[in-house]
Design a protein around this motif. Structure first.
Motif, PDB file in Angstrom:
ATOM      1  N   MET A  27       0.841  -1.200   0.000  1.00 56.73           N
ATOM      2  CA  MET A  27       0.000   0.000   0.000  1.00 56.73           C
ATOM      3  C   MET A  27       0.872   1.244   0.000  1.00 56.73           C
ATOM      4  O   MET A  27       1.878   1.305   0.710  1.00 56.73           O
ATOM      5  N   ALA A  28       0.494   2.238  -0.802  1.00 52.31           N
ATOM      6  CA  ALA A  28       1.192   3.521  -0.847  1.00 52.31           C
ATOM      7  C   ALA A  28       0.163   4.615  -0.640  1.00 52.31           C
ATOM      8  O   ALA A  28      -0.894   4.593  -1.250  1.00 52.31           O
ATOM      9  N   ALA A  41       5.403   2.438  -2.697  1.00 57.38           N
ATOM     10  CA  ALA A  41       5.577   1.076  -2.186  1.00 57.38           C
ATOM     11  C   ALA A  41       6.142   0.228  -3.312  1.00 57.38           C
ATOM     12  O   ALA A  41       6.012   0.569  -4.492  1.00 57.38           O
ATOM     13  N   ASN A  42       6.766  -0.870  -2.936  1.00 60.20           N
ATOM     14  CA  ASN A  42       7.348  -1.775  -3.922  1.00 60.20           C
ATOM     15  C   ASN A  42       7.220  -3.196  -3.411  1.00 60.20           C
ATOM     16  O   ASN A  42       7.547  -3.477  -2.258  1.00 60.20           O
ATOM     17  N   VAL A  43       6.741  -4.080  -4.264  1.00 60.79           N
ATOM     18  CA  VAL A  43       6.691  -5.505  -3.971  1.00 60.79           C
ATOM     19  C   VAL A  43       7.688  -6.155  -4.914  1.00 60.79           C
ATOM     20  O   VAL A  43       7.614  -5.958  -6.126  1.00 60.79           O
ATOM     21  N   GLY A  66      -1.225   4.704  -8.784  1.00 57.89           N
ATOM     22  CA  GLY A  66      -1.485   3.489  -9.525  1.00 57.89           C
ATOM     23  C   GLY A  66      -0.423   2.442  -9.238  1.00 57.89           C
ATOM     24  O   GLY A  66       0.464   2.649  -8.407  1.00 57.89           O
ATOM     25  N   ALA A  67      -0.536   1.323  -9.936  1.00 58.33           N
ATOM     26  CA  ALA A  67       0.411   0.208  -9.758  1.00 58.33           C
ATOM     27  C   ALA A  67       0.893  -0.242 -11.127  1.00 58.33           C
ATOM     28  O   ALA A  67       0.095  -0.386 -12.052  1.00 58.33           O
ATOM     29  N   ILE A  75       7.528  -8.030  -9.799  1.00 56.79           N
ATOM     30  CA  ILE A  75       7.787  -6.719  -9.195  1.00 56.79           C
ATOM     31  C   ILE A  75       6.605  -5.811  -9.489  1.00 56.79           C
ATOM     32  O   ILE A  75       6.126  -5.759 -10.619  1.00 56.79           O
ATOM     33  N   VAL A  76       6.139  -5.113  -8.460  1.00 59.73           N
ATOM     34  CA  VAL A  76       5.073  -4.129  -8.632  1.00 59.73           C
ATOM     35  C   VAL A  76       5.522  -2.845  -7.945  1.00 59.73           C
ATOM     36  O   VAL A  76       5.903  -2.857  -6.777  1.00 59.73           O
ATOM     37  N   ASP A  77       5.515  -1.739  -8.695  1.00 60.67           N
ATOM     38  CA  ASP A  77       5.802  -0.417  -8.145  1.00 60.67           C
ATOM     39  C   ASP A  77       4.474   0.307  -7.965  1.00 60.67           C
ATOM     40  O   ASP A  77       3.679   0.390  -8.899  1.00 60.67           O
TER      41      ASP A  77
END
Length: 103
Positions: A27-28, A41-43, A66-67, A75-77
Protein backbone atom coordinates in the motif's frame (compact mmCIF):
# COMPACT_ATOMS: atom_id res chain seq x y z
CA UNK A 1 1.35 -15.08 3.12
CA UNK A 2 1.01 -13.15 6.37
CA UNK A 3 0.76 -9.52 5.29
CA UNK A 4 0.77 -8.38 8.93
CA UNK A 5 4.31 -9.71 9.45
CA UNK A 6 6.59 -6.68 9.05
CA UNK A 7 9.77 -8.59 9.95
CA UNK A 8 11.45 -8.10 6.55
CA UNK A 9 9.66 -4.88 5.57
CA UNK A 10 11.13 -1.43 5.52
CA UNK A 11 9.15 1.77 5.95
CA UNK A 12 9.93 5.44 5.74
CA UNK A 13 7.72 8.21 7.03
CA UNK A 14 4.21 7.84 8.28
CA UNK A 15 0.79 9.40 8.01
CA UNK A 16 0.10 11.17 11.32
CA UNK A 17 -3.41 12.11 10.13
CA UNK A 18 -4.22 8.37 10.04
CA UNK A 19 -2.11 7.66 13.15
CA UNK A 20 -0.39 5.10 10.90
CA UNK A 21 3.28 4.24 10.76
CA UNK A 22 2.83 0.77 9.29
CA UNK A 23 0.38 0.01 6.51
CA UNK A 24 -0.88 -3.01 4.60
CA UNK A 25 1.68 -4.79 2.44
CA UNK A 26 1.90 -3.16 -1.00
CA UNK A 27 0.00 0.00 0.00
CA UNK A 28 1.19 3.52 -0.85
CA UNK A 29 -0.48 6.65 0.48
CA UNK A 30 -0.06 10.21 1.60
CA UNK A 31 -1.98 13.26 2.79
CA UNK A 32 0.21 15.78 0.95
CA UNK A 33 -2.39 17.59 -1.14
CA UNK A 34 -4.95 17.36 -3.88
CA UNK A 35 -4.01 14.76 -6.52
CA UNK A 36 -0.65 14.00 -4.89
CA UNK A 37 0.92 10.58 -5.42
CA UNK A 38 4.01 11.00 -3.25
CA UNK A 39 3.46 7.75 -1.32
CA UNK A 40 5.53 4.85 -2.67
CA UNK A 41 5.58 1.08 -2.19
CA UNK A 42 7.35 -1.78 -3.92
CA UNK A 43 6.69 -5.51 -3.97
CA UNK A 44 9.66 -7.53 -5.20
CA UNK A 45 9.47 -11.33 -5.37
CA UNK A 46 12.61 -11.67 -7.51
CA UNK A 47 14.36 -14.97 -6.83
CA UNK A 48 11.23 -16.61 -5.43
CA UNK A 49 8.98 -19.09 -7.24
CA UNK A 50 5.95 -16.75 -6.95
CA UNK A 51 4.23 -14.13 -9.10
CA UNK A 52 1.91 -11.38 -7.92
CA UNK A 53 -1.75 -11.92 -8.84
CA UNK A 54 -3.25 -9.13 -6.71
CA UNK A 55 -4.75 -6.05 -8.35
CA UNK A 56 -4.69 -2.49 -7.01
CA UNK A 57 -7.01 0.50 -6.94
CA UNK A 58 -6.61 4.12 -5.86
CA UNK A 59 -9.09 5.58 -3.39
CA UNK A 60 -9.52 8.61 -1.15
CA UNK A 61 -10.13 12.32 -1.31
CA UNK A 62 -8.65 13.75 -4.52
CA UNK A 63 -6.60 10.57 -4.76
CA UNK A 64 -3.98 9.81 -7.40
CA UNK A 65 -1.55 7.00 -8.14
CA UNK A 66 -1.48 3.49 -9.53
CA UNK A 67 0.41 0.21 -9.76
CA UNK A 68 2.83 -0.93 -12.48
CA UNK A 69 3.88 -4.58 -12.85
CA UNK A 70 7.10 -5.94 -14.30
CA UNK A 71 6.83 -8.15 -17.39
CA UNK A 72 7.28 -11.31 -15.29
CA UNK A 73 4.74 -10.18 -12.62
CA UNK A 74 7.29 -10.43 -9.81
CA UNK A 75 7.79 -6.72 -9.19
CA UNK A 76 5.07 -4.13 -8.63
CA UNK A 77 5.80 -0.42 -8.14
CA UNK A 78 2.96 1.41 -6.40
CA UNK A 79 2.31 5.13 -5.96
CA UNK A 80 -0.59 6.72 -4.15
CA UNK A 81 -1.88 9.65 -2.21
CA UNK A 82 -4.01 12.73 -2.46
CA UNK A 83 -5.51 14.84 0.24
CA UNK A 84 -5.44 11.59 2.23
CA UNK A 85 -5.66 8.82 -0.33
CA UNK A 86 -3.92 5.57 -1.15
CA UNK A 87 -3.36 2.83 -3.67
CA UNK A 88 -3.80 -0.63 -2.17
CA UNK A 89 -4.61 -4.20 -3.13
CA UNK A 90 -8.22 -4.93 -3.99
CA UNK A 91 -9.07 -7.44 -1.28
CA UNK A 92 -6.42 -9.90 -0.13
CA UNK A 93 -2.86 -9.61 -1.34
CA UNK A 94 -2.49 -12.70 -3.55
CA UNK A 95 0.38 -14.50 -5.25
CA UNK A 96 0.60 -17.69 -7.32
CA UNK A 97 3.22 -20.41 -7.12
CA UNK A 98 5.31 -21.13 -10.19
CA UNK A 99 7.14 -24.45 -10.24
CA UNK A 100 10.36 -22.73 -11.26
CA UNK A 101 11.92 -19.38 -10.50
CA UNK A 102 11.10 -16.91 -13.32
CA UNK A 103 14.04 -15.07 -14.86
Amino acid sequence: MDVSDFRFATSTGGIPQWDAYTVAYGMAGDCSGLNSSAGRANVDLTGLPFVVTATWSTNGYYAAGGATRSSNNQIVDISGGGYCGNTSANGPFTVSYRNRIPR
